[in-house]
Design a protein around this motif. Structure first.
Motif, mmCIF file in Angstrom:
data_model
loop_
_atom_site.group_PDB
_atom_site.id
_atom_site.type_symbol
_atom_site.label_atom_id
_atom_site.label_comp_id
_atom_site.label_asym_id
_atom_site.label_seq_id
_atom_site.Cartn_x
_atom_site.Cartn_y
_atom_site.Cartn_z
ATOM 1 N N CYS A 176 0.639 -1.242 0.064
ATOM 2 C CA CYS A 176 -0.499 0.097 0.094
ATOM 3 C C CYS A 176 1.001 1.581 0.006
ATOM 4 C CB CYS A 176 -0.895 0.059 1.248
ATOM 5 S SG CYS A 176 -1.580 1.553 1.563
ATOM 6 N N TRP A 217 -3.440 -2.149 8.570
ATOM 7 C CA TRP A 217 -4.670 -3.352 7.027
ATOM 8 C C TRP A 217 -5.622 -3.222 7.897
ATOM 9 C CZ3 TRP A 217 -3.279 -4.177 2.441
ATOM 10 C CH2 TRP A 217 -2.387 -3.710 1.843
ATOM 11 N N TYR A 218 -6.627 -3.854 7.960
ATOM 12 C CA TYR A 218 -8.190 -4.354 7.912
ATOM 13 C C TYR A 218 -8.368 -5.282 6.956
ATOM 14 C CZ TYR A 218 -7.738 -0.249 11.351
ATOM 15 O OH TYR A 218 -7.762 0.404 12.640
ATOM 16 N N ARG A 231 -15.803 -4.680 9.551
ATOM 17 C CA ARG A 231 -14.076 -4.813 9.114
ATOM 18 C C ARG A 231 -13.559 -5.027 10.653
ATOM 19 N NH1 ARG A 231 -12.494 0.660 5.472
ATOM 20 N NH2 ARG A 231 -13.981 -0.720 4.559
ATOM 21 N N TYR A 273 -8.301 -3.890 3.353
ATOM 22 C CA TYR A 273 -8.273 -2.299 3.305
ATOM 23 C C TYR A 273 -6.992 -1.562 4.282
ATOM 24 C CZ TYR A 273 -12.931 -3.034 1.468
ATOM 25 O OH TYR A 273 -13.930 -3.127 1.519
ATOM 26 N N CYS A 274 -6.378 -1.221 3.179
ATOM 27 C CA CYS A 274 -5.301 0.206 3.841
ATOM 28 C C CYS A 274 -6.010 1.537 4.216
ATOM 29 C CB CYS A 274 -3.917 -0.373 2.944
ATOM 30 S SG CYS A 274 -2.642 0.978 3.522
ATOM 31 N N LYS A 275 -5.716 1.841 5.304
ATOM 32 C CA LYS A 275 -5.464 3.046 6.511
ATOM 33 C C LYS A 275 -4.444 3.080 7.226
ATOM 34 C CE LYS A 275 -8.075 4.638 10.000
ATOM 35 N NZ LYS A 275 -6.927 5.067 10.803
ATOM 36 N N ASP A 333 -2.911 7.391 8.744
ATOM 37 C CA ASP A 333 -3.191 8.220 9.542
ATOM 38 C C ASP A 333 -2.498 9.722 9.066
ATOM 39 O OD1 ASP A 333 -4.266 6.659 12.401
ATOM 40 O OD2 ASP A 333 -4.981 6.683 11.020
ATOM 41 N N ALA A 361 -7.899 10.851 8.014
ATOM 42 C CA ALA A 361 -8.100 9.526 8.264
ATOM 43 C C ALA A 361 -8.127 9.021 6.482
ATOM 44 C CB ALA A 361 -8.569 8.564 9.115
ATOM 45 N N VAL A 362 -7.002 7.935 6.046
ATOM 46 C CA VAL A 362 -7.333 8.159 4.407
ATOM 47 C C VAL A 362 -6.961 6.324 4.219
ATOM 48 C CG1 VAL A 362 -6.346 8.183 2.163
ATOM 49 C CG2 VAL A 362 -6.091 9.522 3.270
ATOM 50 N N TRP A 363 -8.726 6.132 3.128
ATOM 51 C CA TRP A 363 -8.427 4.393 3.375
ATOM 52 C C TRP A 363 -8.493 4.027 1.850
ATOM 53 C CZ3 TRP A 363 -10.099 0.660 6.821
ATOM 54 C CH2 TRP A 363 -10.355 1.532 8.392
#
Length: 120
Positions: free
Chosen positions: A22, A36-37, A45, A93-95, A97, A108-110
Motif C-alpha cells: 500500500c 491493514w484491515y 471490518r 483495506y489499507c489505512k 493516519d 484518515a485515508v482508506w
C-alpha cells in the motif's frame, strides 16, 4: 489530496503466501500510523495489523502468520501473509493516519481494498 494504492491480492491455496503493498501519495506532511484491515462477507471490518509510533499491533487470529512492515521513505506499508487459511478470505483495506502538508490537519485515508481469496 492523499491517495492510497493497494496491490498484491489474489487467489491462493490454503497454506500459501501473499504479500500486500500500500503506497500513499499526495499532499503529505507525515504519516502517524499505517495499517491493514479486512472485511469478510457478512462481517464487520476488523483490524489485521498496524504500525504506529508506539509499536506494532496484530489481531490474535493472524499473530505468528502475518507480518507488517513499513518503508517510511516511500510512504508504503506491506503485509506479508503466510500460512493462509480459508478464514483469511476477505477484502483487505489499507489505512493511513495522515498529517496534510498544506494545513497540518489530520486525515484518515482508506485504500480501495484488495481481495484475498484462500481456497481449501
Amino acid at each position: 489530496q492523499v491517495q492510497l494504492v493497494e496491490s498484491g491480492g489474489g487467489l491462493v491455496q490454503a497454506g500459501g503466501s501473499l504479500r500486500l503493498s500500500c503506497a500513499a501519495s499526495g499532499s503529505i506532511f507525515s504519516i502517524n500510523a499505517m495499517g491493514w484491515y479486512r472485511q469478510a462477507p457478512g462481517k464487520q471490518r476488523e483490524l489485521v495489523a498496524a504500525k504506529t509510533s508506539g509499536g506494532t499491533n496484530y489481531a490474535d487470529s493472524v499473530k505468528g502468520r502475518f507480518t507488517i512492515s513499513r518503508d517510511n521513505a516511500k510512504n508504503t506499508v506491506y503485509l506479508q501473509m503466510d500460512s493462509l487459511k480459508p478464514e483469511d478470505t476477505a477484502v483487505y483495506y489499507c489505512k493511513a493516519d495522515v498529517i496534510l502538508a498544506a494545513t497540518y490537519r489530520y486525515l484518515a485515508v482508506w485504500g480501495q481494498g484488495t481481495l484475498v481469496t484462500v481456497s481449501s
